[in-house]
Design a protein around this motif. Structure first.
Motif, short mmCIF file in Angstrom:
data_model
loop_
_atom_site.label_atom_id
_atom_site.label_comp_id
_atom_site.label_asym_id
_atom_site.label_seq_id
_atom_site.Cartn_x
_atom_site.Cartn_y
_atom_site.Cartn_z
N GLY B 80 137.95 106.88 55.77
CA GLY B 80 137.19 105.87 55.04
C GLY B 80 135.70 105.95 55.32
N THR B 81 135.34 106.22 56.59
CA THR B 81 133.93 106.34 56.93
C THR B 81 133.30 107.51 56.18
OG1 THR B 81 134.34 105.42 59.12
CG2 THR B 81 132.30 106.66 58.84
N LEU B 82 134.02 108.63 56.13
CA LEU B 82 133.49 109.80 55.42
C LEU B 82 133.30 109.50 53.94
CD1 LEU B 82 135.54 112.67 57.12
CD2 LEU B 82 133.12 112.11 57.44
N VAL B 83 134.25 108.80 53.33
CA VAL B 83 134.10 108.43 51.92
C VAL B 83 132.91 107.50 51.74
CG1 VAL B 83 135.16 107.20 49.98
CG2 VAL B 83 136.55 108.74 51.36
N GLY B 84 132.78 106.52 52.63
CA GLY B 84 131.66 105.57 52.56
C GLY B 84 130.32 106.29 52.67
N LEU B 85 130.24 107.26 53.60
CA LEU B 85 129.01 108.03 53.77
C LEU B 85 128.71 108.87 52.53
CD1 LEU B 85 129.37 109.27 57.46
CD2 LEU B 85 127.70 107.63 56.58
N GLY B 86 129.74 109.50 51.97
CA GLY B 86 129.57 110.31 50.78
C GLY B 86 129.08 109.48 49.61
N LEU B 87 129.65 108.30 49.47
CA LEU B 87 129.24 107.41 48.38
C LEU B 87 127.77 107.02 48.52
CD1 LEU B 87 132.10 104.78 47.92
CD2 LEU B 87 131.09 106.19 46.13
N TRP B 88 127.34 106.85 49.76
CA TRP B 88 125.97 106.42 50.03
C TRP B 88 125.00 107.58 49.82
CZ3 TRP B 88 123.35 108.22 54.64
CH2 TRP B 88 122.07 107.70 54.79
N ARG B 89 125.41 108.78 50.25
CA ARG B 89 124.45 109.87 50.32
C ARG B 89 124.25 110.60 49.00
NH1 ARG B 89 125.42 114.83 54.31
NH2 ARG B 89 125.14 113.31 55.96
N LEU B 156 134.49 100.88 51.74
CA LEU B 156 133.60 99.90 51.10
C LEU B 156 132.78 99.14 52.13
CD1 LEU B 156 136.03 98.74 48.28
CD2 LEU B 156 133.97 100.12 48.01
N THR B 157 133.35 98.87 53.31
CA THR B 157 132.59 98.20 54.36
C THR B 157 131.45 99.09 54.85
OG1 THR B 157 134.71 97.29 55.06
CG2 THR B 157 132.85 96.85 56.48
N ALA B 192 125.46 103.36 60.66
CA ALA B 192 126.71 102.98 60.01
C ALA B 192 127.68 102.29 60.97
CB ALA B 192 127.38 104.21 59.40
N LEU B 193 127.44 102.44 62.27
CA LEU B 193 128.43 102.04 63.26
C LEU B 193 128.94 100.60 63.13
CD1 LEU B 193 129.93 103.59 65.40
CD2 LEU B 193 128.41 102.63 67.11
N PRO B 194 128.06 99.60 62.94
CA PRO B 194 128.61 98.24 62.78
C PRO B 194 129.59 98.16 61.61
CG PRO B 194 126.24 98.15 63.11
CD PRO B 194 126.59 99.59 62.92
N GLY B 195 129.26 98.85 60.52
CA GLY B 195 130.16 98.88 59.37
C GLY B 195 131.47 99.57 59.69
N VAL B 196 131.38 100.68 60.44
CA VAL B 196 132.59 101.42 60.83
C VAL B 196 133.49 100.53 61.69
CG1 VAL B 196 133.48 103.40 62.10
CG2 VAL B 196 131.40 103.64 60.73
N LEU B 197 132.89 99.83 62.66
CA LEU B 197 133.68 98.96 63.53
C LEU B 197 134.29 97.80 62.76
CD1 LEU B 197 131.49 98.84 66.77
CD2 LEU B 197 133.59 100.13 66.35
N ALA B 198 133.49 97.19 61.88
CA ALA B 198 134.02 96.08 61.08
C ALA B 198 135.16 96.57 60.19
CB ALA B 198 132.91 95.47 60.23
N GLY B 199 134.99 97.76 59.59
CA GLY B 199 136.03 98.34 58.75
C GLY B 199 137.30 98.61 59.53
#
Lengths: 275, 269
Positions: B80-89, B156-157, B192-199
Protein backbone atom coordinates in the motif's frame (compact mmCIF):
# COMPACT_ATOMS: atom_id res chain seq x y z
CA UNK A 1 8.00 9.58 -15.85
CA UNK A 2 6.64 6.17 -15.12
CA UNK A 3 8.75 3.53 -16.80
CA UNK A 4 8.03 -0.18 -16.68
CA UNK A 5 10.78 -0.64 -14.12
CA UNK A 6 9.43 2.11 -11.89
CA UNK A 7 5.91 0.74 -12.27
CA UNK A 8 7.01 -2.59 -10.84
CA UNK A 9 8.92 -0.83 -8.06
CA UNK A 10 5.95 1.26 -6.87
CA UNK A 11 2.42 0.87 -8.18
CA UNK A 12 2.89 -2.53 -9.74
CA UNK A 13 2.77 -5.05 -6.90
CA UNK A 14 -0.25 -3.44 -5.22
CA UNK A 15 -2.31 -3.00 -8.37
CA UNK A 16 -1.49 -6.51 -9.56
CA UNK A 17 -2.54 -7.85 -6.16
CA UNK A 18 -5.87 -6.00 -6.40
CA UNK A 19 -6.35 -7.22 -9.95
CA UNK A 20 -5.67 -10.81 -8.88
CA UNK A 21 -7.82 -10.87 -5.74
CA UNK A 22 -10.52 -8.33 -6.57
CA UNK A 23 -11.05 -8.15 -10.32
CA UNK A 24 -10.42 -11.81 -11.17
CA UNK A 25 -12.75 -13.03 -8.36
CA UNK A 26 -15.41 -10.62 -9.65
CA UNK A 27 -15.01 -12.14 -13.12
CA UNK A 28 -15.20 -15.65 -11.66
CA UNK A 29 -18.38 -14.58 -9.88
CA UNK A 30 -19.78 -13.22 -13.12
CA UNK A 31 -19.03 -16.54 -14.82
CA UNK A 32 -20.68 -18.54 -12.01
CA UNK A 33 -23.83 -16.45 -12.32
CA UNK A 34 -24.42 -17.98 -15.76
CA UNK A 35 -23.88 -21.57 -14.59
CA UNK A 36 -26.24 -24.11 -13.09
CA UNK A 37 -26.23 -25.65 -9.66
CA UNK A 38 -25.57 -29.35 -10.08
CA UNK A 39 -25.20 -30.61 -6.53
CA UNK A 40 -24.98 -28.88 -3.17
CA UNK A 41 -22.57 -25.97 -3.72
CA UNK A 42 -21.40 -27.60 -6.94
CA UNK A 43 -21.69 -25.83 -10.22
CA UNK A 44 -21.48 -26.88 -13.80
CA UNK A 45 -22.91 -26.45 -17.26
CA UNK A 46 -25.01 -25.73 -19.12
CA UNK A 47 -24.68 -21.98 -19.38
CA UNK A 48 -27.95 -20.30 -18.56
CA UNK A 49 -29.68 -16.97 -17.96
CA UNK A 50 -32.00 -18.57 -15.42
CA UNK A 51 -30.27 -17.10 -12.35
CA UNK A 52 -30.53 -13.61 -13.72
CA UNK A 53 -34.17 -14.17 -14.55
CA UNK A 54 -34.73 -15.33 -10.99
CA UNK A 55 -32.99 -12.26 -9.59
CA UNK A 56 -35.48 -10.09 -11.43
CA UNK A 57 -38.40 -12.24 -10.32
CA UNK A 58 -38.95 -14.73 -13.15
CA UNK A 59 -39.77 -18.20 -11.91
CA UNK A 60 -38.55 -20.59 -14.62
CA UNK A 61 -40.33 -23.61 -13.11
CA UNK A 62 -43.82 -22.10 -13.13
CA UNK A 63 -42.97 -19.65 -15.93
CA UNK A 64 -44.37 -16.67 -14.05
CA UNK A 65 -43.17 -13.46 -12.46
CA UNK A 66 -43.06 -13.11 -8.67
CA UNK A 67 -42.46 -10.07 -6.52
CA UNK A 68 -40.53 -11.89 -3.76
CA UNK A 69 -37.13 -10.47 -4.69
CA UNK A 70 -38.55 -7.04 -5.38
CA UNK A 71 -39.95 -7.11 -1.84
CA UNK A 72 -36.59 -8.09 -0.33
CA UNK A 73 -34.81 -5.39 -2.31
CA UNK A 74 -37.36 -2.77 -1.40
CA UNK A 75 -37.15 -3.78 2.27
CA UNK A 76 -33.33 -3.57 2.14
CA UNK A 77 -33.48 -0.09 0.65
CA UNK A 78 -35.99 1.33 3.10
CA UNK A 79 -34.42 -0.31 6.16
CA UNK A 80 -31.05 1.15 5.11
CA UNK A 81 -32.72 4.48 4.32
CA UNK A 82 -34.58 4.66 7.62
CA UNK A 83 -31.51 3.75 9.67
CA UNK A 84 -29.52 6.36 7.75
CA UNK A 85 -32.21 8.96 8.47
CA UNK A 86 -32.06 8.08 12.17
CA UNK A 87 -28.27 8.40 12.07
CA UNK A 88 -28.65 11.87 10.57
CA UNK A 89 -31.14 12.84 13.26
CA UNK A 90 -28.84 11.66 16.03
CA UNK A 91 -25.48 12.50 14.58
CA UNK A 92 -25.86 15.83 12.84
CA UNK A 93 -26.52 17.84 16.03
CA UNK A 94 -23.86 15.82 17.84
CA UNK A 95 -21.22 16.87 15.29
CA UNK A 96 -22.07 20.52 16.03
CA UNK A 97 -21.93 19.95 19.75
CA UNK A 98 -18.46 18.39 19.55
CA UNK A 99 -17.12 21.02 17.17
CA UNK A 100 -18.20 23.87 19.45
CA UNK A 101 -16.24 22.68 22.51
CA UNK A 102 -12.80 23.87 23.55
CA UNK A 103 -9.83 21.83 22.37
CA UNK A 104 -9.48 19.59 25.42
CA UNK A 105 -13.15 18.66 25.66
CA UNK A 106 -13.33 18.21 21.92
CA UNK A 107 -10.50 15.72 22.05
CA UNK A 108 -12.18 13.80 24.85
CA UNK A 109 -15.56 13.73 23.11
CA UNK A 110 -13.99 12.49 19.89
CA UNK A 111 -12.19 9.79 21.84
CA UNK A 112 -15.51 8.74 23.40
CA UNK A 113 -17.00 8.54 19.91
CA UNK A 114 -14.12 6.52 18.49
CA UNK A 115 -14.15 3.85 21.21
CA UNK A 116 -17.48 2.30 20.12
CA UNK A 117 -16.44 2.89 16.49
CA UNK A 118 -13.35 0.72 16.96
CA UNK A 119 -15.00 -1.88 19.13
CA UNK A 120 -15.59 -5.10 17.24
CA UNK A 121 -18.69 -4.81 15.06
CA UNK A 122 -20.03 -8.20 16.05
CA UNK A 123 -19.75 -7.45 19.74
CA UNK A 124 -21.60 -4.16 19.30
CA UNK A 125 -24.45 -5.90 17.54
CA UNK A 126 -24.46 -8.83 19.95
CA UNK A 127 -24.68 -6.54 22.99
CA UNK A 128 -28.15 -5.46 21.88
CA UNK A 129 -29.43 -9.01 22.34
CA UNK A 130 -28.73 -8.65 26.05
CA UNK A 131 -30.69 -5.41 26.25
CA UNK A 132 -33.60 -6.22 23.95
CA UNK A 133 -34.29 -9.83 24.86
CA UNK A 134 -36.06 -9.03 28.17
CA UNK A 135 -38.45 -6.87 26.15
CA UNK A 136 -39.04 -9.74 23.75
CA UNK A 137 -37.69 -7.68 20.87
CA UNK A 138 -35.21 -10.21 19.47
CA UNK A 139 -35.71 -11.05 16.69
CA UNK A 140 -37.61 -8.10 15.25
CA UNK A 141 -37.42 -5.33 12.71
CA UNK A 142 -37.13 -2.77 15.52
CA UNK A 143 -34.06 -4.57 16.81
CA UNK A 144 -32.51 -4.61 13.33
CA UNK A 145 -33.06 -0.88 12.91
CA UNK A 146 -31.71 -0.13 16.36
CA UNK A 147 -28.67 -2.33 15.75
CA UNK A 148 -27.96 -0.65 12.41
CA UNK A 149 -28.25 2.87 13.79
CA UNK A 150 -26.03 1.90 16.67
CA UNK A 151 -23.43 0.24 14.47
CA UNK A 152 -23.26 2.99 11.87
CA UNK A 153 -23.79 6.27 13.72
CA UNK A 154 -20.06 6.88 14.38
CA UNK A 155 -19.38 6.42 10.63
CA UNK A 156 -21.85 9.23 10.07
CA UNK A 157 -20.68 11.64 12.76
CA UNK A 158 -16.97 11.68 11.88
CA UNK A 159 -17.22 13.08 8.32
CA UNK A 160 -19.93 15.55 9.36
CA UNK A 161 -17.76 16.68 12.24
CA UNK A 162 -14.81 17.37 9.95
CA UNK A 163 -17.11 19.53 7.80
CA UNK A 164 -18.50 21.41 10.81
CA UNK A 165 -14.94 22.03 12.01
CA UNK A 166 -14.19 23.97 8.83
CA UNK A 167 -17.31 26.18 8.97
CA UNK A 168 -16.70 29.87 8.51
CA UNK A 169 -18.91 31.24 11.29
CA UNK A 170 -18.50 34.79 10.05
CA UNK A 171 -21.07 33.92 7.38
CA UNK A 172 -23.59 33.19 10.13
CA UNK A 173 -22.84 36.52 11.80
CA UNK A 174 -23.24 38.30 8.48
CA UNK A 175 -26.60 36.63 7.89
CA UNK A 176 -27.76 37.61 11.38
CA UNK A 177 -26.53 41.18 10.94
CA UNK A 178 -28.57 41.37 7.78
CA UNK A 179 -31.61 40.42 9.84
CA UNK A 180 -32.12 36.76 8.96
CA UNK A 181 -34.13 34.88 11.60
CA UNK A 182 -32.15 32.00 13.26
CA UNK A 183 -33.49 29.14 11.15
CA UNK A 184 -33.05 31.03 7.90
CA UNK A 185 -29.57 32.14 8.92
CA UNK A 186 -28.65 28.53 9.66
CA UNK A 187 -30.09 27.17 6.43
CA UNK A 188 -28.42 29.75 4.20
CA UNK A 189 -25.10 30.34 5.98
CA UNK A 190 -24.26 27.13 7.84
CA UNK A 191 -26.07 24.17 6.33
CA UNK A 192 -24.54 24.45 2.82
CA UNK A 193 -21.07 24.40 4.37
CA UNK A 194 -21.78 21.06 6.04
CA UNK A 195 -23.12 19.50 2.85
CA UNK A 196 -19.93 17.64 1.75
CA UNK A 197 -19.65 15.98 5.16
CA UNK A 198 -23.36 15.27 5.28
CA UNK A 199 -23.35 13.54 1.88
CA UNK A 200 -20.21 11.55 2.75
CA UNK A 201 -21.76 10.55 6.09
CA UNK A 202 -25.00 9.46 4.45
CA UNK A 203 -23.13 7.30 1.91
CA UNK A 204 -20.90 5.79 4.60
CA UNK A 205 -24.04 4.81 6.53
CA UNK A 206 -26.36 3.81 3.71
CA UNK A 207 -23.93 1.57 1.78
CA UNK A 208 -22.94 -0.71 4.69
CA UNK A 209 -26.56 -0.74 5.88
CA UNK A 210 -27.69 -1.88 2.43
CA UNK A 211 -25.16 -4.69 2.26
CA UNK A 212 -25.14 -6.02 5.81
CA UNK A 213 -26.36 -9.45 6.72
CA UNK A 214 -24.87 -9.60 10.20
CA UNK A 215 -27.20 -7.15 11.96
CA UNK A 216 -30.38 -8.58 10.45
CA UNK A 217 -29.09 -12.12 10.97
CA UNK A 218 -28.42 -11.65 14.68
CA UNK A 219 -31.20 -9.21 15.59
CA UNK A 220 -33.77 -9.50 12.83
CA UNK A 221 -35.09 -12.99 12.26
CA UNK A 222 -36.61 -14.40 9.10
CA UNK A 223 -39.18 -11.66 8.56
CA UNK A 224 -36.61 -8.92 8.19
CA UNK A 225 -34.42 -10.83 5.72
CA UNK A 226 -32.53 -8.36 3.58
CA UNK A 227 -30.66 -8.83 0.32
CA UNK A 228 -27.49 -9.53 2.34
CA UNK A 229 -29.22 -12.41 4.13
CA UNK A 230 -30.56 -13.74 0.83
CA UNK A 231 -27.00 -13.80 -0.54
CA UNK A 232 -25.53 -15.39 2.57
CA UNK A 233 -28.20 -18.07 2.45
CA UNK A 234 -27.23 -19.04 -1.11
CA UNK A 235 -23.69 -19.71 0.08
CA UNK A 236 -24.86 -21.45 3.25
CA UNK A 237 -28.00 -23.53 3.60
CA UNK A 238 -29.36 -23.17 0.09
CA UNK A 239 -26.01 -23.96 -1.51
CA UNK A 240 -26.94 -22.18 -4.74
CA UNK A 241 -23.78 -20.36 -5.81
CA UNK A 242 -24.92 -19.32 -9.30
CA UNK A 243 -28.06 -17.62 -7.95
CA UNK A 244 -26.01 -16.09 -5.10
CA UNK A 245 -23.54 -14.71 -7.67
CA UNK A 246 -26.28 -13.02 -9.64
CA UNK A 247 -27.73 -11.50 -6.45
CA UNK A 248 -24.27 -10.26 -5.40
CA UNK A 249 -23.87 -8.57 -8.75
CA UNK A 250 -27.21 -6.88 -8.31
CA UNK A 251 -26.22 -5.57 -4.87
CA UNK A 252 -22.82 -4.43 -6.14
CA UNK A 253 -24.51 -2.78 -9.12
CA UNK A 254 -26.87 -0.84 -6.87
CA UNK A 255 -23.97 0.45 -4.74
CA UNK A 256 -21.75 1.33 -7.70
CA UNK A 257 -24.62 3.06 -9.50
CA UNK A 258 -25.25 5.22 -6.45
CA UNK A 259 -21.56 6.07 -6.13
CA UNK A 260 -21.27 6.78 -9.83
CA UNK A 261 -24.11 9.28 -9.51
CA UNK A 262 -22.38 10.84 -6.53
CA UNK A 263 -18.99 10.97 -8.28
CA UNK A 264 -20.54 12.64 -11.32
CA UNK A 265 -21.75 15.49 -9.12
CA UNK A 266 -18.87 15.66 -6.63
CA UNK A 267 -16.08 14.76 -9.07
CA UNK A 268 -13.11 12.51 -8.43
CA UNK A 269 -11.97 14.69 -5.55
CA UNK A 270 -15.27 14.14 -3.80
CA UNK A 271 -14.92 10.40 -4.26
CA UNK A 272 -11.42 10.48 -2.82
CA UNK A 273 -12.56 12.54 0.15
CA UNK A 274 -15.14 9.89 0.86
CA UNK A 275 -12.41 7.45 1.81
CA UNK B 1 -13.44 32.95 22.27
CA UNK B 2 -16.58 31.88 24.08
CA UNK B 3 -18.46 29.14 22.32
CA UNK B 4 -22.07 28.86 23.27
CA UNK B 5 -24.08 25.76 22.68
CA UNK B 6 -27.80 25.63 23.18
CA UNK B 7 -28.75 23.60 26.29
CA UNK B 8 -30.98 21.38 24.17
CA UNK B 9 -27.96 20.55 22.01
CA UNK B 10 -25.98 19.48 25.08
CA UNK B 11 -28.82 17.29 26.31
CA UNK B 12 -29.13 15.70 22.86
CA UNK B 13 -25.38 15.07 22.68
CA UNK B 14 -25.31 13.36 26.05
CA UNK B 15 -28.31 11.22 25.12
CA UNK B 16 -26.45 10.04 22.01
CA UNK B 17 -23.40 9.24 24.10
CA UNK B 18 -25.59 7.34 26.56
CA UNK B 19 -27.00 5.37 23.62
CA UNK B 20 -23.46 4.59 22.41
CA UNK B 21 -22.29 3.34 25.79
CA UNK B 22 -25.40 1.57 27.07
CA UNK B 23 -24.74 -1.77 25.29
CA UNK B 24 -21.06 -1.73 26.18
CA UNK B 25 -21.81 -1.16 29.87
CA UNK B 26 -24.55 -3.80 29.88
CA UNK B 27 -22.12 -6.24 28.28
CA UNK B 28 -19.44 -5.65 30.91
CA UNK B 29 -21.94 -5.81 33.79
CA UNK B 30 -23.51 -9.05 32.53
CA UNK B 31 -20.10 -10.69 32.17
CA UNK B 32 -20.04 -10.66 36.00
CA UNK B 33 -23.57 -12.01 36.34
CA UNK B 34 -23.88 -15.30 38.22
CA UNK B 35 -26.63 -16.68 36.00
CA UNK B 36 -26.57 -18.84 32.91
CA UNK B 37 -29.30 -16.77 31.37
CA UNK B 38 -28.26 -13.15 31.14
CA UNK B 39 -31.58 -11.40 31.59
CA UNK B 40 -31.77 -11.35 35.40
CA UNK B 41 -29.13 -10.41 37.93
CA UNK B 42 -28.15 -13.32 40.19
CA UNK B 43 -25.14 -11.94 42.01
CA UNK B 44 -21.54 -11.07 41.22
CA UNK B 45 -19.14 -13.67 39.88
CA UNK B 46 -15.91 -13.87 37.92
CA UNK B 47 -16.42 -17.51 37.00
CA UNK B 48 -17.20 -16.80 33.33
CA UNK B 49 -13.70 -15.43 32.92
CA UNK B 50 -12.41 -18.73 34.31
CA UNK B 51 -14.61 -20.65 31.89
CA UNK B 52 -13.35 -18.45 29.06
CA UNK B 53 -9.67 -18.96 29.85
CA UNK B 54 -10.19 -22.71 29.95
CA UNK B 55 -11.56 -22.80 26.40
CA UNK B 56 -8.90 -23.96 23.97
CA UNK B 57 -10.94 -22.87 20.92
CA UNK B 58 -10.90 -19.28 22.20
CA UNK B 59 -7.14 -19.38 22.68
CA UNK B 60 -6.68 -20.85 19.22
CA UNK B 61 -8.97 -18.22 17.66
CA UNK B 62 -7.05 -15.47 19.42
CA UNK B 63 -3.76 -16.78 18.03
CA UNK B 64 -5.28 -17.05 14.55
CA UNK B 65 -6.72 -13.53 14.72
CA UNK B 66 -3.43 -11.98 15.79
CA UNK B 67 -1.33 -13.98 13.32
CA UNK B 68 -3.51 -13.00 10.38
CA UNK B 69 -3.61 -9.37 11.54
CA UNK B 70 0.17 -9.04 11.99
CA UNK B 71 1.19 -10.79 8.77
CA UNK B 72 -1.50 -9.16 6.61
CA UNK B 73 -0.63 -5.73 8.03
CA UNK B 74 3.04 -6.19 7.17
CA UNK B 75 2.30 -7.22 3.59
CA UNK B 76 -0.39 -4.62 2.95
CA UNK B 77 1.67 -1.81 4.50
CA UNK B 78 4.57 -2.48 2.12
CA UNK B 79 2.33 -2.85 -0.97
CA UNK B 80 0.00 0.00 0.00
CA UNK B 81 2.83 2.41 0.80
CA UNK B 82 4.41 1.77 -2.59
CA UNK B 83 1.09 2.41 -4.34
CA UNK B 84 0.57 5.59 -2.31
CA UNK B 85 4.06 6.81 -3.21
CA UNK B 86 3.54 6.00 -6.89
CA UNK B 87 0.25 7.86 -6.93
CA UNK B 88 1.95 10.88 -5.39
CA UNK B 89 5.08 10.88 -7.50
CA UNK B 90 3.98 10.12 -11.04
CA UNK B 91 1.55 11.82 -13.34
CA UNK B 92 -0.56 8.97 -14.57
CA UNK B 93 -2.75 8.61 -17.59
CA UNK B 94 -4.81 5.94 -15.87
CA UNK B 95 -5.12 7.80 -12.55
CA UNK B 96 -8.93 7.70 -12.49
CA UNK B 97 -8.98 3.96 -13.19
CA UNK B 98 -6.39 3.37 -10.48
CA UNK B 99 -8.30 5.48 -7.96
CA UNK B 100 -11.42 3.51 -8.84
CA UNK B 101 -9.57 0.24 -8.25
CA UNK B 102 -8.40 1.50 -4.85
CA UNK B 103 -11.83 2.77 -3.82
CA UNK B 104 -13.54 -0.48 -4.86
CA UNK B 105 -12.58 -2.64 -1.82
CA UNK B 106 -13.73 0.17 0.46
CA UNK B 107 -17.14 0.69 -1.10
CA UNK B 108 -18.34 -2.70 -2.28
CA UNK B 109 -20.34 -4.54 0.41
CA UNK B 110 -18.10 -6.97 2.27
CA UNK B 111 -20.54 -9.82 1.68
CA UNK B 112 -19.91 -9.42 -2.07
CA UNK B 113 -16.15 -9.43 -1.54
CA UNK B 114 -16.43 -12.48 0.72
CA UNK B 115 -18.51 -14.61 -1.62
CA UNK B 116 -16.50 -13.66 -4.71
CA UNK B 117 -13.28 -14.76 -2.98
CA UNK B 118 -15.00 -17.96 -1.83
CA UNK B 119 -15.85 -18.79 -5.43
CA UNK B 120 -12.44 -17.67 -6.68
CA UNK B 121 -10.71 -20.07 -4.28
CA UNK B 122 -13.04 -22.87 -5.34
CA UNK B 123 -12.28 -22.07 -8.98
CA UNK B 124 -8.51 -22.08 -8.40
CA UNK B 125 -8.80 -25.29 -6.39
CA UNK B 126 -10.65 -27.09 -9.16
CA UNK B 127 -7.93 -25.96 -11.58
CA UNK B 128 -5.12 -27.13 -9.33
CA UNK B 129 -6.79 -30.45 -8.69
CA UNK B 130 -6.31 -31.33 -12.33
CA UNK B 131 -2.59 -30.87 -11.76
CA UNK B 132 -2.76 -33.05 -8.68
CA UNK B 133 -2.44 -30.22 -6.15
CA UNK B 134 -5.01 -29.09 -3.63
CA UNK B 135 -5.45 -26.77 -0.68
CA UNK B 136 -7.98 -26.10 2.06
CA UNK B 137 -9.45 -22.75 2.94
CA UNK B 138 -7.80 -21.57 6.14
CA UNK B 139 -4.94 -19.33 7.19
CA UNK B 140 -3.65 -18.61 3.69
CA UNK B 141 -6.97 -17.87 2.04
CA UNK B 142 -7.95 -15.54 4.91
CA UNK B 143 -4.55 -13.83 4.80
CA UNK B 144 -4.77 -13.09 1.06
CA UNK B 145 -8.31 -11.77 1.50
CA UNK B 146 -7.34 -9.44 4.35
CA UNK B 147 -4.38 -8.00 2.43
CA UNK B 148 -6.75 -7.28 -0.45
CA UNK B 149 -9.02 -4.97 1.54
CA UNK B 150 -6.14 -3.45 3.54
CA UNK B 151 -4.00 -2.26 0.60
CA UNK B 152 -6.47 0.49 -0.36
CA UNK B 153 -6.65 1.98 3.11
CA UNK B 154 -2.86 2.10 3.44
CA UNK B 155 -2.34 3.53 -0.07
CA UNK B 156 -4.95 6.27 0.37
CA UNK B 157 -3.68 7.22 3.84
CA UNK B 158 -0.08 7.48 2.58
CA UNK B 159 -1.11 9.46 -0.47
CA UNK B 160 -3.16 11.96 1.50
CA UNK B 161 -0.26 12.40 3.94
CA UNK B 162 2.04 13.29 1.03
CA UNK B 163 -0.55 15.39 -0.81
CA UNK B 164 0.85 18.68 0.53
CA UNK B 165 4.37 18.09 -0.78
CA UNK B 166 5.55 18.53 -4.33
CA UNK B 167 8.12 16.47 -6.23
CA UNK B 168 10.62 19.34 -5.78
CA UNK B 169 11.64 17.87 -2.44
CA UNK B 170 12.96 14.77 -4.07
CA UNK B 171 14.51 16.74 -6.93
CA UNK B 172 16.32 18.95 -4.41
CA UNK B 173 17.78 15.87 -2.74
CA UNK B 174 18.91 14.60 -6.14
CA UNK B 175 20.50 17.96 -6.95
CA UNK B 176 22.41 17.77 -3.70
CA UNK B 177 23.86 14.51 -4.90
CA UNK B 178 21.65 11.91 -3.26
CA UNK B 179 21.14 8.66 -5.12
CA UNK B 180 17.61 7.49 -5.86
CA UNK B 181 17.57 5.10 -2.93
CA UNK B 182 19.14 7.62 -0.58
CA UNK B 183 16.68 10.39 -1.43
CA UNK B 184 13.91 7.85 -0.92
CA UNK B 185 15.10 6.71 2.53
CA UNK B 186 16.21 10.16 3.74
CA UNK B 187 13.57 12.46 2.28
CA UNK B 188 10.43 10.75 1.04
CA UNK B 189 10.06 7.99 3.61
CA UNK B 190 10.41 10.23 6.70
CA UNK B 191 7.75 12.53 5.25
CA UNK B 192 5.43 9.63 4.53
CA UNK B 193 6.08 7.82 7.80
CA UNK B 194 3.15 9.20 9.85
CA UNK B 195 0.85 8.21 6.99
CA UNK B 196 2.45 4.76 6.77
CA UNK B 197 2.00 4.20 10.51
CA UNK B 198 -1.59 5.46 10.48
CA UNK B 199 -2.33 3.22 7.48
CA UNK B 200 -0.75 0.22 9.18
CA UNK B 201 -2.76 0.85 12.36
CA UNK B 202 -5.94 1.10 10.32
CA UNK B 203 -5.11 -2.09 8.39
CA UNK B 204 -4.38 -3.95 11.63
CA UNK B 205 -7.68 -2.92 13.21
CA UNK B 206 -9.64 -3.77 10.07
CA UNK B 207 -8.13 -7.24 10.13
CA UNK B 208 -8.94 -7.75 13.82
CA UNK B 209 -12.47 -6.51 13.28
CA UNK B 210 -13.31 -8.34 10.08
CA UNK B 211 -16.01 -10.95 10.29
CA UNK B 212 -17.75 -11.16 6.93
CA UNK B 213 -14.80 -11.72 4.58
CA UNK B 214 -13.14 -14.08 7.08
CA UNK B 215 -16.38 -16.02 7.51
CA UNK B 216 -16.59 -16.79 3.79
CA UNK B 217 -12.89 -17.46 3.20
CA UNK B 218 -11.86 -19.37 6.32
CA UNK B 219 -13.29 -22.84 5.70
CA UNK B 220 -14.46 -24.94 8.62
CA UNK B 221 -11.25 -25.54 10.53
CA UNK B 222 -9.96 -22.01 10.93
CA UNK B 223 -11.67 -19.61 13.37
CA UNK B 224 -10.86 -16.04 14.22
CA UNK B 225 -12.42 -14.36 17.26
CA UNK B 226 -15.23 -12.61 15.33
CA UNK B 227 -16.12 -15.88 13.55
CA UNK B 228 -16.04 -17.74 16.88
CA UNK B 229 -18.27 -15.13 18.51
CA UNK B 230 -20.70 -15.35 15.60
CA UNK B 231 -21.04 -19.13 15.77
CA UNK B 232 -21.50 -18.95 19.54
CA UNK B 233 -24.10 -16.20 19.30
CA UNK B 234 -26.01 -18.20 16.69
CA UNK B 235 -26.18 -21.10 19.12
CA UNK B 236 -27.59 -18.84 21.85
CA UNK B 237 -26.15 -16.40 24.34
CA UNK B 238 -23.45 -17.84 26.56
CA UNK B 239 -22.07 -15.83 29.49
CA UNK B 240 -18.44 -16.65 28.68
CA UNK B 241 -18.92 -14.84 25.37
CA UNK B 242 -19.98 -11.80 27.42
CA UNK B 243 -16.67 -12.12 29.25
CA UNK B 244 -14.75 -12.40 25.98
CA UNK B 245 -16.55 -9.37 24.57
CA UNK B 246 -15.91 -7.36 27.72
CA UNK B 247 -12.20 -8.17 27.51
CA UNK B 248 -12.07 -7.14 23.86
CA UNK B 249 -13.80 -3.86 24.70
CA UNK B 250 -11.20 -3.29 27.41
CA UNK B 251 -8.36 -3.94 24.95
CA UNK B 252 -9.94 -1.50 22.47
CA UNK B 253 -10.27 1.24 25.09
CA UNK B 254 -6.67 0.82 26.25
CA UNK B 255 -5.34 0.75 22.67
CA UNK B 256 -7.24 3.88 21.62
CA UNK B 257 -6.32 5.86 24.72
CA UNK B 258 -2.67 4.84 24.29
CA UNK B 259 -2.65 5.69 20.57
CA UNK B 260 -4.29 9.01 21.34
CA UNK B 261 -1.68 9.87 23.96
CA UNK B 262 1.19 8.86 21.64
CA UNK B 263 -0.08 10.58 18.52
CA UNK B 264 -1.16 13.84 20.16
CA UNK B 265 1.06 16.67 18.96
CA UNK B 266 3.43 17.82 21.70
CA UNK B 267 2.59 21.18 23.18
CA UNK B 268 5.01 23.98 22.54
CA UNK B 269 6.77 25.09 25.74
Amino acid sequence: MLTVRRFFATLGPGTLWLAAFLIVPALVMLGYSFLTRTDLAQVGGPWTLENWGRVFGYDALFQEWTADNARVLWRSVWVAGLSTALCVLMGYPLAFYIARQDARRKNLLLLLLIIPFWTNFLIRVYAWILILRPFDLVPSLTATLLGMVYAFVPFFVLPVYSSVEKIDWRLLEAAQDLGAPPLRAFMTAVFPQTLPGLVAGILLTFIPALGTFVVSDILGGAKTALVGNLIQNQFGQAGDWPYGSALSFLLMGMVLLGLWGYARRAGQKGLEELV
Amino acid sequence: MIRRTHPALSVWAWLVYAFLYLPIIVLVVFSFNDSRFGATWAGFTTKWYGVLFARTDVREALTNTLTVAVVSTLISTVLGTLVGLGLWRYTLRFRTALTGLLVLPIVIPDVVMGVSLLMFYAFVRSGLERLGWTFDNGFWTVLLAHVTFQISYVALTVRSRLAGYGPELEEAARDLGATGLRSFTHVVLPLALPGVLAGALLAFTLSLDDFVVTYFTSGSGFNTLPVLIYTNVKRGVTPDINALSALLVLVTVVAIVAANALLRPRRQP
